[in-house]
Design a protein around this motif. Structure first.
Motif, PDB file in Angstrom:
ATOM      1  N   VAL A 100       0.838  -1.200   0.000  1.00 53.70           N
ATOM      2  CA  VAL A 100       0.000   0.000   0.000  1.00 53.70           C
ATOM      3  C   VAL A 100       0.873   1.250   0.000  1.00 53.70           C
ATOM      4  CG1 VAL A 100      -1.779   1.286   1.239  1.00 53.70           C
ATOM      5  CG2 VAL A 100      -1.874  -1.209   1.178  1.00 53.70           C
ATOM      6  N   ALA A 101       1.922   1.255   0.806  1.00 56.45           N
ATOM      7  CA  ALA A 101       2.816   2.414   0.886  1.00 56.45           C
ATOM      8  C   ALA A 101       3.522   2.656  -0.445  1.00 56.45           C
ATOM      9  CB  ALA A 101       3.834   2.214   2.005  1.00 56.45           C
ATOM     10  N   LEU A 102       3.940   1.578  -1.119  1.00 52.97           N
ATOM     11  CA  LEU A 102       4.596   1.726  -2.421  1.00 52.97           C
ATOM     12  C   LEU A 102       3.680   2.399  -3.434  1.00 52.97           C
ATOM     13  CD1 LEU A 102       6.457  -1.700  -2.799  1.00 52.97           C
ATOM     14  CD2 LEU A 102       7.533   0.567  -2.827  1.00 52.97           C
ATOM     15  N   VAL A 103       2.437   1.935  -3.497  1.00 51.43           N
ATOM     16  CA  VAL A 103       1.496   2.506  -4.449  1.00 51.43           C
ATOM     17  C   VAL A 103       1.177   3.957  -4.084  1.00 51.43           C
ATOM     18  CG1 VAL A 103      -0.815   2.320  -5.429  1.00 51.43           C
ATOM     19  CG2 VAL A 103       0.506   0.256  -4.984  1.00 51.43           C
ATOM     20  N   LEU A 298      -6.796   6.853  -6.017  1.00 49.39           N
ATOM     21  CA  LEU A 298      -7.033   5.487  -6.500  1.00 49.39           C
ATOM     22  C   LEU A 298      -6.208   4.435  -5.764  1.00 49.39           C
ATOM     23  CD1 LEU A 298      -8.464   3.804  -8.733  1.00 49.39           C
ATOM     24  CD2 LEU A 298      -6.571   4.397 -10.252  1.00 49.39           C
ATOM     25  N   ALA A 299      -5.275   4.858  -4.912  1.00 49.64           N
ATOM     26  CA  ALA A 299      -4.235   3.976  -4.377  1.00 49.64           C
ATOM     27  C   ALA A 299      -4.700   2.586  -3.922  1.00 49.64           C
ATOM     28  CB  ALA A 299      -3.480   4.688  -3.255  1.00 49.64           C
ATOM     29  N   PRO A 300      -5.723   2.445  -3.071  1.00 47.13           N
ATOM     30  CA  PRO A 300      -6.039   1.091  -2.580  1.00 47.13           C
ATOM     31  C   PRO A 300      -6.863   0.244  -3.539  1.00 47.13           C
ATOM     32  CG  PRO A 300      -7.510   2.678  -1.588  1.00 47.13           C
ATOM     33  CD  PRO A 300      -6.549   3.476  -2.432  1.00 47.13           C
ATOM     34  N   ALA A 301      -7.488   0.864  -4.547  1.00 51.20           N
ATOM     35  CA  ALA A 301      -8.450   0.130  -5.371  1.00 51.20           C
ATOM     36  C   ALA A 301      -7.837  -1.028  -6.158  1.00 51.20           C
ATOM     37  CB  ALA A 301      -9.176   1.099  -6.307  1.00 51.20           C
ATOM     38  N   PRO A 302      -6.685  -0.853  -6.848  1.00 45.44           N
ATOM     39  CA  PRO A 302      -6.123  -2.010  -7.555  1.00 45.44           C
ATOM     40  C   PRO A 302      -5.744  -3.149  -6.610  1.00 45.44           C
ATOM     41  CG  PRO A 302      -5.118   0.032  -8.320  1.00 45.44           C
ATOM     42  CD  PRO A 302      -5.909   0.372  -7.095  1.00 45.44           C
TER      43      PRO A 302
END
Length: 378
Positions: A100-103, A298-302
């Motif tokens: 999550v942090a990377l995205v 959008l970060a968590p959605a993928p």
């Protein structure tokens, strides 16, 4: 620390916000670019948010420039850290904090870092929207509506998320009355000051919104890509704009049509978390002006959907690395941005979404063991 030191005093959007608030306090029209340029002693970006947003920056306009810049940047860095923790705990499935942090930090051409360097409100807006989604997940629809209304006081577009009030979930029924009430409140707050009160004599706040087709690397949207392709085909001027707009409308219609089976399934499942992630994906993919810093939303959605071959804990980490790679490469490369790099945020997001839609057609969410009940943390 190095990033903060390099960008602290160069937050152009923050300077515009402060100048607009200072102009309003002096009785000047903050929507006339020449007024802001006169206060700054040089050309600055125009202020394009509704008058209600000026109130937030009135206090900051009286602070020393470096103090305001430091508070603004460090406050948003802290908020991004909170968002990463919340996304990891409640909004992704089997995704590690690292993925999550990377995205969040590097995804979509380092969208969050675009925001921090520019001094934009995108991370603050993102915080309000995801706080609203947390309320939606808990079934607190009025709080959800009020927080989305607050987020829409900057760029108005987040009001689209109020459509979630019209769908039932396992924790709440459809709320058309709250939908109408929220839209009415938003209309009054955003447009009321343009009709009466001190802001009634201002130029309309949307008068200087930049053209969505001319932002290049700063706006990696479907409309921007359509404009580039039309121009590469040899069209210029008004004809290029009209054709690009027609292409974008056809793309939007096709994307919605392609997503209909998944939307119908989300309606049948009544899974609030799935509705949230679907709405975020479609919002970013359809918006004409998401801007580079808008993709942080959008970060968590993928990571939530994680279509095959990313549908495991290790797979989600791999997906996080894939999405982060473009941002890391862009930050470490000294070469100019090619069209592929410029539109990578949009293209990668679209590819992930099409994988999600395809996987749903193969294994519908209503029968898939990967469906997560509302209330589960992973």
């Amino acid at each position: 620390m190095g990033f903060v030191e390099r960008n602290l005093i160069h937050q152009g959007d923050l300077k515009t916000y402060q100048l607009a608030a200072a102009a309003a306090l002096k009785g000047l029209d903050p929507y006339l670019p020449e007024n802001l340029s006169a206060l700054a002693g040089r050309s600055v970006f125009p202020f394009v948010y509704p008058p209600v947003a000026l109130a937030m920056f009135a206090a900051a306009s009286s602070l020393p420039a470096k103090t305001a810049a430091a508070c603004w940047m460090w406050g948003k860095i802290g908020l991004l850290g909170v968002l990463i923790a919340v996304w990891s705990k409640w909004f992704t499935r089997n995704a590690t904090l690292l993925s999550v942090a990377l995205v969040a930090a590097f995804g979509w051409n380092a969208s969050a870092q675009w925001d921090l360097a520019a001094g934009n409100v995108a991370i603050l807006e993102c915080g309000l929207i995801w706080a609203a989604f947390a309320c939606y997940l808990a079934g607190w629809r009025m709080r959800f509506a009020l927080l989305i209304t607050a987020a829409a006081c900057f760029k108005v577009a987040p009001a689209a998320f109020l459509l979630l009030l019209l769908v039932p979930t396992s924790s709440a029924t459809a709320s058309p009355k709250r939908f109408v009430a929220a839209l009415s409140i938003l209309g009054l707050v955003v447009f009321g000051p343009t009709l009466f009160g001190p802001a009634a004599h201002y130029q309309r706040f949307w008068a200087h919104v930049p053209d969505a087709t001319g932002q290049g690397v700063a706006n990696p949207s479907a409309l921007g890509l359509a404009t580039l392709l039309v121009q590469m085909a040899g069209l210029r001027g008004n004809a290029a704009g009209l054709v690009a707009s027609a292409v974008w409308i056809a793309y939007a219609a096709g994307l919605v049509a392609c997503s209909l089976p998944l939307l119908r399934c989300a309606y049948a499942c009544r899974d609030a978390r799935r509705w949230i992630m679907t709405a975020v994906f479609l919002y970013v993919l359809l918006l004409p002006r998401p801007m580079a810093y808008g993709f942080v939303l959008l970060a968590p959605a993928p990571l939530f959907f994680a279509p095959k071959p990313f549908d495991s804990a290790a797979g989600r980490l791999l997906l996080g690395l894939v999405l982060a790679a473009q941002g890391i490469w862009r930050l470490t490369s000294n070469t100019g941005d090619s069209p592929l790099v410029t539109y990578a945020p949009f293209l990668l997001s679209l590819c992930v979404w099409l994988l999600v839609v395809h996987e749903h057609r193969v294994t519908p969410a209503s029968t898939s063991p990967r469906t997560t009940p509302v209330g589960a943390t992973h």
